[in-house]
Design an enzyme around this catalytic site. Structure first.
Site, PDB file in Angstrom:
ATOM      1  CB  SER A  54      -0.893   0.131   1.249  1.00  0.00           C
ATOM      2  OG  SER A  54      -0.091  -0.160   2.505  1.00  0.00           O
ATOM      3  CD  GLU A  79      -7.528  -5.404   1.901  1.00  0.00           C
ATOM      4  OE1 GLU A  79      -6.265  -5.864   1.887  1.00  0.00           O
ATOM      5  OE2 GLU A  79      -8.043  -4.193   1.522  1.00  0.00           O
TER       6      GLU A  79
HETATM    7  O1  KIV Z   1      -0.430  -3.376   1.744  1.00  0.00           O
HETATM    8  C1  KIV Z   1      -1.088  -3.398   2.658  1.00  0.00           C
HETATM    9  O2  KIV Z   1      -1.119  -2.168   3.393  1.00  0.00           O
HETATM   10  C2  KIV Z   1      -1.907  -4.789   3.040  1.00  0.00           C
HETATM   11  C3  KIV Z   1      -3.004  -4.691   4.086  1.00  0.00           C
HETATM   12  C4  KIV Z   1      -3.310  -5.966   4.696  1.00  0.00           C
HETATM   13  C5  KIV Z   1      -3.157  -3.496   4.991  1.00  0.00           C
HETATM   14  O3  KIV Z   1      -1.593  -5.558   2.392  1.00  0.00           O
END
Ligand code: KIV
Length: 279
Positions: free
Chosen positions: A50, A186
């Protein structure tokens, strides 16, 4: 730069053993100061891909590279003393075959000191998870909404509703059987997250899942109110740092324009002040 695992941090086996004993606390981090802030409060810290959207303004995580993950992983490692470090495998670094995954997972662990890698995918990634864990790479799996697959999923939609619930339960069982030490769930219905949590032997880490999961993870910039491009329903903002930050910048700009900053206490005299005796 290479790094080695910190002696005092929990191991993936410790996180696995927390199932049924205590809720597992986790956040993402991408920088040293953020990592320092959460070190005493989190069981593990995730360098999520992310980072591409949160810090680099990308529209998805698909453009995140191994180099970016190494650089942010090293920054986070410098801020951690006691929490375990987990790092995401970026899109394209593990899907080809288990050997490609092994090469890139070992590179990420060696360069950052991460104790484990996270990769997206359920039953179709089971062979790779088995291959990695058999060779000493602890793996956290990630199922449900898998953001790297946003193109084929058709957006950031809730996953596992209706008939798809059965497939997600099978995915969870498959990654647990393959040796993953935990699995991120998720954006799936709460009842399904509860069912998976009761069915599998490894901890479930929820994000947009259920309070009944064995642990929770959030993107730190989301929960601090720093990332304001959009707010998923599952995010709770515990602070408004984005709004506070913008107000502070506006105040600074106004003071510079009014010549009110810097004030006397922020500038230097010709002569250094005399030191007090004994100082
Ligand atoms: O990349 C990310 O932040 C994630 C999450 C599970 C928050 O994979």
């Amino acid at each position: 730069m290479s790094a080695t695992a910190r002696q005092s941090a929990p191991l993936p086996t410790d996180i696995r053993a927390m199932k049924g004993a205590a809720p597992i606390v986790s956040l993402t981090a991408y920088t040293t100061p953020m990592a320092r802030m959460m070190d005493a409060h989190c069981d593990f810290v995730l360098v999520g891909d992310s980072v591409g959207m949160v810090l680099h303004g990308m529209r998805s995580t698909v453009g995140v590279t191994m180099e970016m993950m190494v650089m942010h992983g090293q920054a986070v490692a410098r801020g951690l003393d006691r929490a375990m470090l987990v790092i995401d495998m970026p899109f394209g670094s593990y899907e080809e075959d288990p050997r490609q995954a092994m090469r890139n997972a070992s590179h990420l662990m060696r360069e950052t000191g991460a104790a484990a890698v996270k990769l997206e995918g359920g039953a179709h990634m089971a062979d790779t998870i088995r291959f990695l864990t058999a060779r000493g790479v602890p793996v956290m799996a990630h199922i449900g909404l898998t953001p790297q697959a946003v193109g084929t999923l058709g957006g950031y939609k809730v996953q596992g509703r209706g008939a798809a619930a059965k497939h997600l339960s099978e995915d969870a069982q498959a990654v647990a059987d393959a040796g993953a030490f935990a699995v991120v769930l998720e954006k799936i219905p709460a009842a399904l997250a509860d069912r998976i949590t009761s069915e599998i032997a490894i901890p479930t880490i929820g994000i947009g899942a259920s309070a009944g999961c064995d642990g929770q993870v959030l993107v730190v910039d989301d929960m601090l109110g720093l990332f304001t491009a959009f707010k998923p329903k599952f995010v709770k903002r515990y602070a408004q740092l984005g709004a506070d930050g913008e107000a502070a910048i506006a105040a600074y700009a106004a003071e510079v324009r009014a010549r009110a900053f810097p004030a006397a206490e922020h500038v230097f005299a010709d002569e250094a002040p005399a030191k007090a005796p004994g100082a």
